[in-house]
Scaffold this active site. Structure first.
Site, PDB file in Angstrom:
ATOM      1  N   GLY A 138       0.799  -1.231   0.000  1.00 16.72           N
ATOM      2  CA  GLY A 138       0.000   0.000   0.000  1.00 16.72           C
ATOM      3  C   GLY A 138       0.827   1.274   0.000  1.00 16.72           C
ATOM      4  N   HIS A 139       0.094   2.361  -0.175  1.00 16.74           N
ATOM      5  CA  HIS A 139       0.729   3.688  -0.198  1.00 16.74           C
ATOM      6  C   HIS A 139       1.468   3.979   1.113  1.00 16.74           C
ATOM      7  CE1 HIS A 139      -2.427   5.174   2.476  1.00 16.74           C
ATOM      8  NE2 HIS A 139      -3.217   4.364   1.778  1.00 16.74           N
ATOM      9  N   HIS A 140       2.556   4.698   1.015  1.00 19.14           N
ATOM     10  CA  HIS A 140       3.386   5.100   2.167  1.00 19.14           C
ATOM     11  C   HIS A 140       3.885   3.916   2.988  1.00 19.14           C
ATOM     12  CE1 HIS A 140       0.710   8.615   1.464  1.00 19.14           C
ATOM     13  NE2 HIS A 140       1.837   9.290   1.639  1.00 19.14           N
ATOM     14  N   THR A 141       3.940   2.744   2.392  1.00 13.81           N
ATOM     15  CA  THR A 141       4.411   1.575   3.151  1.00 13.81           C
ATOM     16  C   THR A 141       5.925   1.460   3.030  1.00 13.81           C
ATOM     17  OG1 THR A 141       2.331   0.381   3.131  1.00 13.81           O
ATOM     18  CG2 THR A 141       4.320  -0.965   3.105  1.00 13.81           C
ATOM     19  N   GLN A 180       0.350   2.814   4.784  1.00 12.94           N
ATOM     20  CA  GLN A 180       1.184   3.331   5.878  1.00 12.94           C
ATOM     21  C   GLN A 180       1.627   2.231   6.847  1.00 12.94           C
ATOM     22  OE1 GLN A 180      -1.830   6.386   6.511  1.00 12.94           O
ATOM     23  NE2 GLN A 180      -0.176   7.883   6.427  1.00 12.94           N
TER      24      GLN A 180
END
Ligand SMILES: CC(C)(COP(=O)(O)OP(=O)(O)OC[C@H]1O[C@@H](n2cnc3c(N)ncnc32)[C@H](O)[C@@H]1OP(=O)(O)O)[C@@H](O)C(=O)NCCC(=O)NCCS
Length: 208
Positions: free
Chosen positions: A130-133, A150
């Site tokens: 996922g995003h910002h992971t 995240q």
């Protein structure tokens, strides 16, 4: 070159190389035991590494983080340098994602916006990052795992096939999340969790 051909993931990385138009010169057997390669002629014992092979960049095809870390240390001691990240052409990688050297992203994986993958991270088939992971060095993500948004995966941690890590959750260094687990809370360093909702079982024994 692939270093650590005792891992059954080796042929999958060869397939990704073929789809990328990259030739694999050799699959190095750094341990005694069975070797996995599409063509056995590519299997090379450590002792056969010559100047030409030693000049090639390498990736390590071992899924278990501790094994991959040990093999990479061995390869580095021989003077080998890690290849730039290898991404299967069927994977979808956000333009804002960052991938360090030695990373492998397998077929059908998705890396969302601003995902950050440290050195020698391995993302297996169809995993969703996922995003910002953030994936720490030597983290391994199993087939079909879903890291929502995240999420932080510590260095050397392993996420089993089909596991789900909920938004904002941190998995500690060298921890293991079992296949199919749904992890809703942070997992401390060096622990092992399984189930839905995931519960901590103790310290990791095996990773894969
Ligand atoms: C999770 C795993 C790493 C744990 O290995 P281990 O430390 O040797 O532990 P065990 O297999 O002995 O299991 C320990 C306990 O966890 C339980 N457990 C293991 N996997 C589980 C799962 N997916 N869901 C729920 N419980 C699980 C076992 O039943 C056992 O419970 P018990 O002590 O009450 O008998 C291993 O079972 C596994 O699944 N590895 C594969 C991971 C993977 O997805 N790899 C992808 C490779 S591409």
């Amino acid at each position: 070159m692939l270093f650590g051909a005792g891992g059954p993931l080796t042929p999958d990385i060869e397939e990704s190389c073929t789809r990328r138009g990259i030739e694999v010169a050799a699959a190095v057997m750094n341990r005694a035991g069975p070797g996995y390669a599409l063509d056995d002629a590519k299997l090379v014992p450590l002792a056969a590494l010559d100047g030409a092979l030693l000049a090639l960049p390498f990736l390590c095809p071992l899924f278990t983080p501790a094994n991959r870390r040990a093999a990479v240390a061995e390869a580095s001691a021989l003077g080998l340098r890690p290849a730039a990240a290898l991404v299967d052409p069927t994977a979808i990688v956000a333009s804002s994602a960052s991938l360090a050297d030695g990373v492998f992203v397998a077929a059908g994986a998705i890396l969302a916006a601003l995902a950050r993958l440290g050195e020698h991270v391995l993302v297996n088939r169809g995993a969703s990052i996922g995003h910002h992971t953030e994936l720490g060095t030597f983290a391994s993500i199993g087939p079909g795992a879903v890291l929502t948004g995240q999420v932080r995966i510590g260095p050397g941690a392993m996420i089993g096939a089909g596991a789900v890590v909920c938004p904002g959750v941190t998995v500690g260094a060298d921890s293991v999340v079992a296949p199919g687990a749904v992890l809703r809370r942070d997992l401390p360093d060096g622990s092992r969790a399984a189930g839905n909702p995931a519960v901590i079982l103790g310290r990791p024994r095996l990773s894969a």
